[in-house]
Structures are given as C-alpha cells and as structure tokens.
Design an enzyme around this catalytic site. Structure first.
Site: not given
Ligand code: 13P
Length: 246
Positions: A10-12, A95, A97, A162, A168, A208, A229-230
């Site tokens: 998930n590149w956001k 998600h 966010e 999640e 993050g 994470s 994510g990251g």
């Molecule tokens: P991180 O891997 O950066 O913690 O993000 C997880 C995420 O929100 C994937 O959708």
C-alpha cells in the site's frame, strides 16, 4: 483447504520518485526467484495505475479506495468500475487512514464493498483497533466486520488486520498476539458467514511489517500474508518481505 497468501504493497500517497524502477525491480525479483508462495500486489496512487498496468509486468495492481457509486458529481473520487476498466484486480477498502481523515462510516464502507464486489474486484477490507480500544478489540473488530454485505462473494474478500497503533510506528503486537487475534477474526467471520466459508478467507496482517519481522509474522498458521506500507516503497525491503515465506 490451502488459503491464498498475499503480499500487498500500500503505497498510500507516495511513489512520485523512482516508482517505475521500484515496480520493475520487484517484478524482476519475483520472476528471478520464481516466487509462487504469495500473490504480489501493488496499490499505488491512482495516477500511476494505468502506466504500471500497461507495462504488463507479472505484478497485480489495485486501487487504494473506490466510491460507492459508479459515476456522478463526486469531485476527486474514483469508482470501482473505473478501477476495473483501468485493469485493476484489487481495491483496498476501509483503511484506517480513510476512516480517520475521510470520516468513512460503516454504512458507506458496506456500499463500497458491495459495488467493488459487483465489479469483481478483490476487496482488501481493513479492520483494526486504535490504541485506546485495545481492551475492547474484539468488539471493535466485530463491529467493523458488520460492514460486510450479506451477499459478498467470498472469493472476492481478503481481510487485512491492521492495528491502528502499529501503522508506521515500528510497534507490533507480539507474534503470539497476532496469531490469536487472527484466530479471533476467523471465529467472528465464522459466526457471520459460516465455518467453512470463513476457513477460505485470507486474513493478512499489516502494521510495521519490515524485512526483520516478516518471517516471524508471515509464517504464523493464522496469517495469510501482509499489507505493507513504508517498507513497500523500497524494492529491496519489499523483496525481502516477499522472500520471507518458508
Ligand atoms: P506501515 O507498514 O508503514 O506500518 O503501514 C501499514 C499500512 O497502513 C498498510 O496499509
């Protein structure tokens, strides 16, 4: 029944710099290692989708959200039909966010899942508790799962657990907790849709995930992959995560 495993990026709202290189390098890695243990999916920002899809790599692509209507006066939104016609096979829905910043409600998420299912997209439905909700985690997860439409095609459903406090932050639940929470989620699903159907749904962990903790997490019997994510923005890190299935 062996559940399908997924390693999903998930590149956001990231990926402007060197995105093509990252995708190509992940694609090369998957091909070179003949990776078959999971399906590799990248969900980049919408503007990058068509270029990536047209490049015809071995990677699958998905959107990070869709609207609950097909078309209309909804400035800034994108529909499931549009994702499908662009060549997407997947879509992330719910998600944390978006629940937080776009104030997405359970009712809206129910409609989004419904329309994505109608267009035969595979839905990565995100659930997870906030830090303040840890003590009532099961109740929160159960209520988030109530957004699932009754008529959903189970083949189109992937759950991503999640914990919001793990996104993050470099923090994760313990390995034992991750496995038992996933089992709780499967039991909640079993009550909603029946035991045998619930056994077939892939439940991914997100929050994470990185090259150091991936093998411990991904090889748990209740974990069917990761939503990353990251660490998915760097091809080396994401490739190491892909290599972590035993
Ligand atoms: P991180 O891997 O950066 O913690 O993000 C997880 C995420 O929100 C994937 O959708």
């Amino acid at each position: 029944m062996k559940r399908v495993k997924y390693t999903i990026a998930n590149w956001k709202m990231n990926g402007l710099n060197g995105a093509v290189k990252v995708v190509n390098s992940i694609d090369r890695h998957v091909k070179k290692t003949r990776h078959k243990k999971s399906k590799v999916v990248i969900c980049p920002p919408f503007t990058l989708l068509t270029n990536f899809i047209n490049a015809k790599t071995g990677i699958n692509f998905g959107g990070q959200d869709c609207h609950h209507f097909n078309e209309g006066a909804f400035t800034g939104c994108i529909s499931a039909q549009m994702l499908k016609s662009a060549g997407c096979k997947y879509v992330i829905i719910g998600h944390s966010e978006r629940r937080e910043y776009q104030k997405e409600t359970s009712k809206e998420l129910n409609l989004k899942i419904d329309i994505a299912n109608k267009y035969n997209l595979k839905i990565i439905y995100c659930i997870g508790e906030k830090l303040s909700e840890i003590k009532i985690r099961k109740k929160i997860l159960n209520s988030q799962l109530s957004s699932l439409p009754k008529k959903i095609n189970i083949k189109n459903l992937i759950i991503a657990y999640e914990p919001v406090w793990a996104i993050g932050t470099g923090k994760t639940p313990t390995i034992g907790e991750i496995n038992s929470i996933h089992l709780d989620i499967r039991n909640l699903l079993s009550k909603k849709i029946g035991k045998s159907k619930s056994q077939n749904i892939s439940i991914l962990y997100g929050g994470s995930v990185n090259p150091s903790n991936a093998s411990d997490i991904l090889n748990l019997d209740q974990v069917d992959g990761a939503l990353v994510g990251g660490a998915s923005l760097k091809s080396k890190d994401f490739s190491k995560i892909i290599d972590s299935y035993s």
